[in-house]
Write an enzyme that holds these catalytic residues in place. Structure first.
Site, PDB file in Angstrom:
ATOM      1  N   HIS A 209     -18.919 -25.399  48.213  1.00 18.82           N
ATOM      2  CA  HIS A 209     -17.589 -24.774  48.139  1.00 18.82           C
ATOM      3  C   HIS A 209     -16.509 -25.773  48.581  1.00 18.82           C
ATOM      4  CE1 HIS A 209     -19.612 -20.637  48.838  1.00 18.82           C
ATOM      5  NE2 HIS A 209     -19.096 -20.607  47.621  1.00 18.82           N
TER       6      HIS A 209
ATOM      7  N   CYS B 137     -17.436 -19.300  56.529  1.00 17.60           N
ATOM      8  CA  CYS B 137     -18.159 -18.339  55.670  1.00 17.60           C
ATOM      9  C   CYS B 137     -18.416 -17.014  56.367  1.00 17.60           C
ATOM     10  CB  CYS B 137     -19.516 -18.895  55.275  1.00 17.60           C
ATOM     11  SG  CYS B 137     -19.554 -20.629  54.938  1.00 17.60           S
TER      12      CYS B 137
HETATM   13  C1  CIR Z   1     -24.797 -19.165  49.352  1.00 14.50           C
HETATM   14  O1  CIR Z   1     -25.372 -20.095  48.775  1.00 14.50           O
HETATM   15  O2  CIR Z   1     -24.057 -18.388  48.750  1.00 14.50           O
HETATM   16  C2  CIR Z   1     -25.032 -18.982  50.827  1.00 14.50           C
HETATM   17  N1  CIR Z   1     -26.362 -19.375  51.137  1.00 14.50           N
HETATM   18  C3  CIR Z   1     -24.025 -19.773  51.638  1.00 14.50           C
HETATM   19  C4  CIR Z   1     -22.617 -19.293  51.454  1.00 14.50           C
HETATM   20  C5  CIR Z   1     -21.644 -20.068  52.265  1.00 14.50           C
HETATM   21  N2  CIR Z   1     -20.351 -19.522  52.159  1.00 14.50           N
HETATM   22  C6  CIR Z   1     -19.230 -20.217  52.269  1.00 14.50           C
HETATM   23  O3  CIR Z   1     -19.274 -21.444  52.322  1.00 14.50           O
HETATM   24  N3  CIR Z   1     -18.100 -19.558  52.226  1.00 14.50           N
END
Ligand code: CIR
Length: 256
Positions: free
Chosen positions: A164, A251
Site C-alpha cells: 500500500h 492499518c
Molecule cells: C492484507 O494483505 O490485506 C493484510 N494482510 C494487510 C493489510 C495491511 N493494511 C494496510 O496496510 N492498511
C-alpha cells in the site's frame, strides 16, 4: 486534531492472514490480542475515544480496519477491497460509520473500482492515493469524484514495490513525511520535508501522527530518533504479530 478512532479486535484466524513474508511465520493470536490492547491504550493516551468493534472470525485480516473506509471532516467513503478474500469486510464497518456520518455524507466505491484505505494518505485537504495491486484507476476515479464534491483534491501516485502507499510513506503533519524505498525520490512529495527511512528499517515508515504525538512501531531505533529529532513526542507499540501479515500501525485504525 483527531477526536475519534475505530479499531477491530483481531480474530483467532489472524494466523491465516494474507502475507508477502511467510518466512516471518504465522502471527501468534494471543500475542496479537495483547499488542492490540496496548495499541488501544496508546491511542487513548493521545486524547481520542476508541470504538472497539468485535472480532470477525470469518475474515483473517479484518483487524486492518483502515482498509475498509476513508474518513474525513466532511464525509466518508466505504471502499471496495482489491483483495478478494477481504471483500465482505466492508459491510461490517457501515453501522459504525453511520454513528458518525449521515447517509448523504457516505459514498461507496463500486465494481469495477477497487480501493483500500492503506493506499490513501491525507495531507490537509489533499488525498494522495496509491495505484497499487489493491487500488485501481477506476477506484481512484470514483474516490476523486466523491471527495472532489466536498472540496478535497485527489492525486494518484503509482507504486510498484510495496503493498500500500502508506507501507512506504506517511505524513506526520508540519509538512513532514516519513519516506522509504520507492517513495524517497518520488516527485509527488518534493515539496515536503522528507525524513528518509533506512532500508533495514523500512517497516518503521508506517508511523501515525496522533494529535502531536507520533506512534512508532517498537524496534526501529533510527526511525524513532529521526521522529524525536523532528520535535515529536514518541510512543512505541509492538506490532510484531501484525507485521507477519503485512500490517502496521496505520492499518489497525480509522482516525478522524
Ligand atoms: C492484507 O494483505 O490485506 C493484510 N494482510 C494487510 C493489510 C495491511 N493494511 C494496510 O496496510 N492498511
Amino acid at each position: 486534531m483527531f477526536k475519534h478512532t475505530i479499531v477491530r479486535t483481531p480474530c483467532s484466524k489472524i494466523t491465516d492472514g494474507i502475507t508477502s513474508a511467510p518466512e516471518l511465520g504465522q502471527p501468534i493470536y494471543e500475542k496479537a490480542l495483547e499488542q492490540h490492547a496496548a495499541y488501544i491504550e496508546a491511542l487513548k493516551s493521545t486524547g481520542v475515544d476508541v470504538m472497539v468493534l468485535p472480532a470477525l472470525e470469518e475474515y483473517p485480516d479484518s483487524c486492518f480496519v483502515e482498509d475498509v473506509a476513508v474518513l474525513s471532516e466532511k464525509c466518508a467513503i466505504i471502499t471496495n477491497l482489491g483483495a478478494g478474500s477481504r471483500n465482505g469486510e466492508t459491510e461490517f464497518i457501515i453501522p459504525a460509520i453511520k454513528e458518525f456520518y449521515s447517509e448523504d455524507q457516505i459514498g461507496y466505491i463500486k465494481e469495477p473500482g477497487t480501493l483500500e484505505g492503506g493506499d490513501v494518505m491525507k495531507v490537509g485537504d489533499t488525498f494522495y492515493v496509491g495505484v497499487s495491486a489493491r487500488t485501481n484507476e477506476e477506484g481512484i476515479k470514483q474516490f476523486a469524484e466523491f471527495f472532489g464534491s466536498y472540496g478535497y483534491e485527489v492525486k494518484a501516485v503509482p507504486l510498484s514495490d510495496v503493498l500500500h502507499l502508506k507501507t512506504g510513506v506517511n505524513y506526520i503533519e508540519n509538512n513532514k513525511m516519513l519516506v522509504s524505498g520507492e517513495f524517497i525520490d518520488k516527485p509527488d512529495f518534493d515539496g515536503y520535508e522528507k525524513i528518509v527511512v533506512p532500508e533495514d528499517e523500512a517497516y518503521g515508515a508506517n508511523c501515525i501522527w496522533m494529535n502531536g504525538t507520533v506512534i512508532v512501531p517498537l524496534g526501529y531505533p533510527a526511525v524513532q530518533k529521526a521522529v524525536e529529532d523532528a520535535g515529536y513526542k514518541v510512543i512505541n507499540v509492538d506490532t510484531s504479530e501484525f507485521r507477519k501479515i503485512d500490517g502496521g500501525l496505520s492499518c489497525l485504525s480509522l482516525r478522524f
